[in-house]
Design an enzyme around this catalytic site. Structure first.
Site, PDB file in Angstrom:
ATOM      1  N   GLU A  53      21.990 -31.171  -3.542  1.00 20.11           N
ATOM      2  CA  GLU A  53      23.147 -31.146  -4.446  1.00 20.11           C
ATOM      3  C   GLU A  53      22.860 -30.330  -5.690  1.00 20.11           C
ATOM      4  O   GLU A  53      23.736 -29.626  -6.211  1.00 20.11           O
ATOM      5  CB  GLU A  53      23.541 -32.577  -4.820  1.00 20.11           C
ATOM      6  CG  GLU A  53      24.841 -32.699  -5.578  1.00 20.11           C
ATOM      7  CD  GLU A  53      24.702 -32.562  -7.097  1.00 20.11           C
ATOM      8  OE1 GLU A  53      25.721 -32.432  -7.788  1.00 20.11           O
ATOM      9  OE2 GLU A  53      23.536 -32.583  -7.589  1.00 20.11           O
ATOM     10  N   GLU A  54      21.630 -30.393  -6.185  1.00 18.29           N
ATOM     11  CA  GLU A  54      21.301 -29.746  -7.453  1.00 18.29           C
ATOM     12  C   GLU A  54      21.312 -28.223  -7.380  1.00 18.29           C
ATOM     13  O   GLU A  54      21.327 -27.553  -8.403  1.00 18.29           O
ATOM     14  CB  GLU A  54      19.925 -30.217  -7.944  1.00 18.29           C
ATOM     15  CG  GLU A  54      19.847 -31.702  -8.277  1.00 18.29           C
ATOM     16  CD  GLU A  54      20.697 -32.097  -9.480  1.00 18.29           C
ATOM     17  OE1 GLU A  54      21.385 -31.224 -10.045  1.00 18.29           O
ATOM     18  OE2 GLU A  54      20.672 -33.276  -9.849  1.00 18.29           O
TER      19      GLU A  54
ATOM     20  N   ASP B 166      18.017 -35.119  -3.696  1.00 25.16           N
ATOM     21  CA  ASP B 166      17.169 -34.165  -4.410  1.00 25.16           C
ATOM     22  C   ASP B 166      17.260 -34.340  -5.910  1.00 25.16           C
ATOM     23  O   ASP B 166      18.211 -34.932  -6.434  1.00 25.16           O
ATOM     24  CB  ASP B 166      17.555 -32.729  -4.035  1.00 25.16           C
ATOM     25  CG  ASP B 166      18.967 -32.364  -4.483  1.00 25.16           C
ATOM     26  OD1 ASP B 166      19.879 -33.193  -4.278  1.00 25.16           O
ATOM     27  OD2 ASP B 166      19.160 -31.251  -5.020  1.00 25.16           O
TER      28      ASP B 166
END
Length: 398
Positions: free
Chosen positions: A170-171, A77
């Site tokens: 992850e973000e 992502d």
């Protein structure tokens, strides 16, 4: 497999922005489509043991008969801070250090972004001023896939099996939520998700989140004397009492902070949200105690208000693990020495999936990918550094 530059350009053309307001996992359907693309790319290289699991996490394994396995991890992502899927990035060969005009509105200048000076004479790629470049973390993915292609041709010459994982979200802090070390099947691993390739990380913040909930007493302001308890005013009073120097904008390096991230206030109810960060667990504990003490003082001063403090621990500093087991660090140090590159270890002023994965039982430091000024329109990636990282990985597995 395409050459590294063509591969990277292809990967960043896909918009895989994660969505912090989504209730699904992954948080955006585009990540699942992108995962399918990556699985197909790996299969085209002749890898049979590759799949996307029920959570959209990709795992791939190439066994060359070695006893030990090294894992490489990146995330699919991109940050929700700015739209990705860029179609018209610009490549600059042998960057000369001069300002770079991204478009009619935005200029990339070393006066504002000093790290540009580190990229002089390198081949770099910049945005159009309106999109993320997506080097965080598609630079990591491109590096891993490029190395994979080389590994398959020379796998009998390497001392380690190769395991790969690409994760979603992850973000928005969920990159390791469904990561499974049993599916990864590695002895040590590395997240490729940093900035300069000359910096590595095995130290990050300890993290806690805090909410202060205040319920006041609302009445007509014309008859409020000695009756009204304004929750918003109490919230302001509480925030004003916090240490003035213990904030992100006044701290650096190993210095932790108390950060007021959100304040929603009205007469009858106010909610203050904080994040607490410190590399030292005991210092983080002291920050919690500051908030607890101030909330108790507020309760004592305003007994008619209902005041509640909620504290949740989020992630730990992986240094507490690595100070007792430096094997993964020793391996990467040797690879840098053998390729005549230098690495400097810096503390991450934030979190990393590697910390969560490390405490799952898989040691996982973080390595750079040549990405600078991530999460914004000034993002810049050094293709020169990406190529060097491929060579470092070759040495790591040798």
């Amino acid at each position: 497999m395409k050459d590294l530059t063509s591969l990277f350009l292809d990967l960043i053309s896909f918009d895989t922005m994660s969505d912090e307001n989504s209730s699904t996992y992954p948080s955006s359907s585009s990540q699942l489509l992108f995962a399918d693309k990556l699985v197909d790319l790996i299969k085209e290289e002749g890898v049979e043991d590759v799949y996307k699991d029920e959570w959209g996490v990709i795992y791939a394994h190439i066994n060359n008969g070695s006893e030990k396995t090294i894992g490489l991890i990146s995330h699919m992502d991109t940050s929700p801070s700015l739209k990705g899927g860029i179609k018209n990035p610009r490549i600059i060969n042998n960057y000369d250090g001069n300002p770079i005009k991204l478009n009619d509105k935005y200029v990339l200048d070393s006066g504002e972004f000093p790290w540009l000076k580190e990229l002089i004479n390198e081949e770099i790629i910049v945005t159009d001023g309106e999109h993320l470049l997506g080097g965080d973390d598609k630079a990591g993915i491109a590096i891993i896939l490029t190395f994979l292609s080389y590994y398959l041709k020379k796998k009998d010459q390497f001392k380690y099996n190769l395991a790969i994982s690409f994760t979603p979200d992850e973000e928005i802090g969920k990159g390791a939520l469904h990561f499974d070390i049993n599916k990864m099947k590695a002895d040590v691993a590395y997240t490729l998700d940093g900035g300069s390739i000359y910096e590595g990380n095995y130290e990050n913040f300890n993290a806690s989140s805090v909410k202060l909930l205040i319920e006041g007493v609302g009445v007509h302001p014309g008859s409020a004397k000695d009756i009204m308890i304004n929750a918003a005013s109490l919230g302001v009073e509480f925030a004003f009492l916090l240490p003035k120097e213990m904030v992100p904008e006044k701290t650096e390096g190993h210095e932790g902070f108390i950060h007021l991230t959100e304040f929603n206030g009205a007469v009858e109810r106010a909610v203050l949200s904080f994040i607490l960060r410190d590399h030292d667990q005991e210092k983080l504990k002291l920050k919690k105690e500051i908030l607890i003490k101030l909330s108790e003082e507020l309760k004592e001063k305003y007994p008619k208000a209902n005041i509640k403090l909620e504290i949740n621990d989020e992630y730990r500093n992986m240094f507490d693990y690595f100070k007792n087991d430096m094997h993964a660090i020793d391996l990467i140090n040797k690879a840098y020495i053998n390729t005549e590159n230098k690495i400097n270890y810096t503390p991450i002023r934030g979190g990393t999936d590697g910390a969560t994965i490390t405490y799952m039982g898989l040691p996982c430091p973080n390595l750079g990918v040549g990405d600078f000024a991530a999460h914004g329109r000034y993002e810049t990636v050094s293709l020169t550094q990406m190529r060097k990282m491929v060579e470092i990985l070759k040495s790591l597995f040798a």
